[in-house]
Motif scaffolding. Structure first.
Motif, short mmCIF file in Angstrom:
data_model
loop_
_atom_site.label_atom_id
_atom_site.label_comp_id
_atom_site.label_asym_id
_atom_site.label_seq_id
_atom_site.Cartn_x
_atom_site.Cartn_y
_atom_site.Cartn_z
N ALA A 1 38.23 68.43 56.39
CA ALA A 1 39.52 67.95 54.45
C ALA A 1 39.36 66.01 55.55
CB ALA A 1 40.51 68.29 54.77
N ASP A 2 39.65 65.50 56.49
CA ASP A 2 40.47 64.60 57.03
C ASP A 2 39.02 63.61 56.47
OD1 ASP A 2 43.06 65.05 56.96
OD2 ASP A 2 42.79 64.81 59.26
N ARG A 3 38.34 63.86 56.99
CA ARG A 3 37.05 63.38 57.21
C ARG A 3 36.46 63.78 56.16
NH1 ARG A 3 33.44 63.67 63.29
NH2 ARG A 3 35.26 62.84 64.41
N GLY A 4 36.05 64.81 54.81
CA GLY A 4 35.26 64.54 53.82
C GLY A 4 36.15 64.38 52.87
N THR A 5 36.99 63.78 52.67
CA THR A 5 37.79 62.51 51.81
C THR A 5 37.49 61.64 52.17
OG1 THR A 5 39.78 64.78 51.12
CG2 THR A 5 39.82 62.83 50.14
N VAL A 6 37.70 60.99 52.80
CA VAL A 6 37.32 59.60 53.47
C VAL A 6 35.87 59.28 53.17
CG1 VAL A 6 37.03 58.00 54.74
CG2 VAL A 6 38.27 59.15 55.06
N MET A 7 34.68 60.67 53.28
CA MET A 7 33.35 60.02 53.22
C MET A 7 32.77 60.14 51.73
SD MET A 7 30.72 59.14 54.16
CE MET A 7 30.46 59.36 55.96
#
Length: 253
Positions: free
Chosen positions: A39-45
């Motif tokens: 979720a962390d990387r996905g939200t940023v991307m």
């Protein structure tokens, strides 16, 4: 198919090949939904590309169904689906202590890579076939295999089996989807600079890159994304597996 304005799904889009693909599709004008566990990387991307993120476990039918529903609510039903979610922990069939690889460990890889790809593919295709055709087609699905499907190394039994399954299902699924105007393709990458290899020292990365006949380097995820765009664009590409590997053939270990 013209990418601009189309709804697209990219699994594993938070990093690596998936992230590069999500960026390329968004740059081409697609409305991209990233499906990933991170979720962390996905939200940023998703924020970087002006897309959306859906936390998803590709092995869970309910999780995938909800993600596709959420993405469709924002972008419309996807006409472009790219499966990049995957894992590949190395493990020998029999370890140094003479103990067999636990079946659960083998199945974990198969479930994410093969069953997960099928889970997304089947549910996305069910929605895609109900769309109105755009010219000759309704949509395109691109799966990710690996050269390990053909040149699996020692310690890659589970990974090679999972990727070999993706290769094997490409043609029968493409044949089934043909009457709906849905294309199904698979890319089999070689040595690419994904997060796993990025964790290696630079000299180790260079050593691996020199094993590639030409170009003598690790593949850039952007190279993978370029091929995805070409597949989407060319309606005659269907039911095929494309090795994207710089002519490498992997050694036993």
């Amino acid at each position: 198919m013209d990418i601009s304005g189309q709804a697209a799904i990219v699994t594993g889009g938070a990093s690596g090949l998936g992230a590069a693909t999500a960026r390329a599709l968004a740059a081409g004008g697609a409305r991209v939904a990233i499906l990933d566990r991170d979720a962390d990387r996905g939200t940023v991307m998703a924020a970087k590309i002006g897309g959306t993120f859906c936390k998803t476990d590709v092995t869970d039918p309910a999780s995938v169904a909800q993600a596709l529903k959420d993405a469709a609510g924002l972008h419309g039903a996807a006409r472009i689906v790219v499966n990049c979610a995957g894992i590949g922990p190395p493990a020998k069939v029999v370890n140094r202590e003479g103990e067999p690889l636990p079946l659960a460990d083998f199945m974990a890889v198969v479930n994410v890579n093969l069953a997960g790809s099928f889970n997304v593919l089947s549910q996305a295709a069910a929605a895609m076939q109900r769309l109105d055709p755009m010219g000759e087609e309704r949509g395109v699905i691109v799966n990710t295999a690996s050269v390990a499907a053909y040149d699996g190394q020692i310690g890659q039994a589970a990974y090679a089996a999972s990727k070999g399954g993706i290769v094997a299902m490409t043609l029968p699924v493409a044949r089934e989807m043909a009457r709906f105007g849905i294309r199904v393709m698979t890319i089999a990458p070689g040595l690419f600079l994904t997060p796993l290899l990025e964790s290696l020292p630079e000299d180790a990365q260079e050593s691996l890159g020199r094993q590639v006949p030409f170009p003598a380097r690790l593949g850039d995820p952007a190279d993978y994304a370029k091929l995805v765009l070409s597949i989407v664009d060319n309606v005659m590409l269907n039911g095929e597996v494309i090795r994207l590997d710089g002519a490498i053939r992997m050694a036993p270990k």
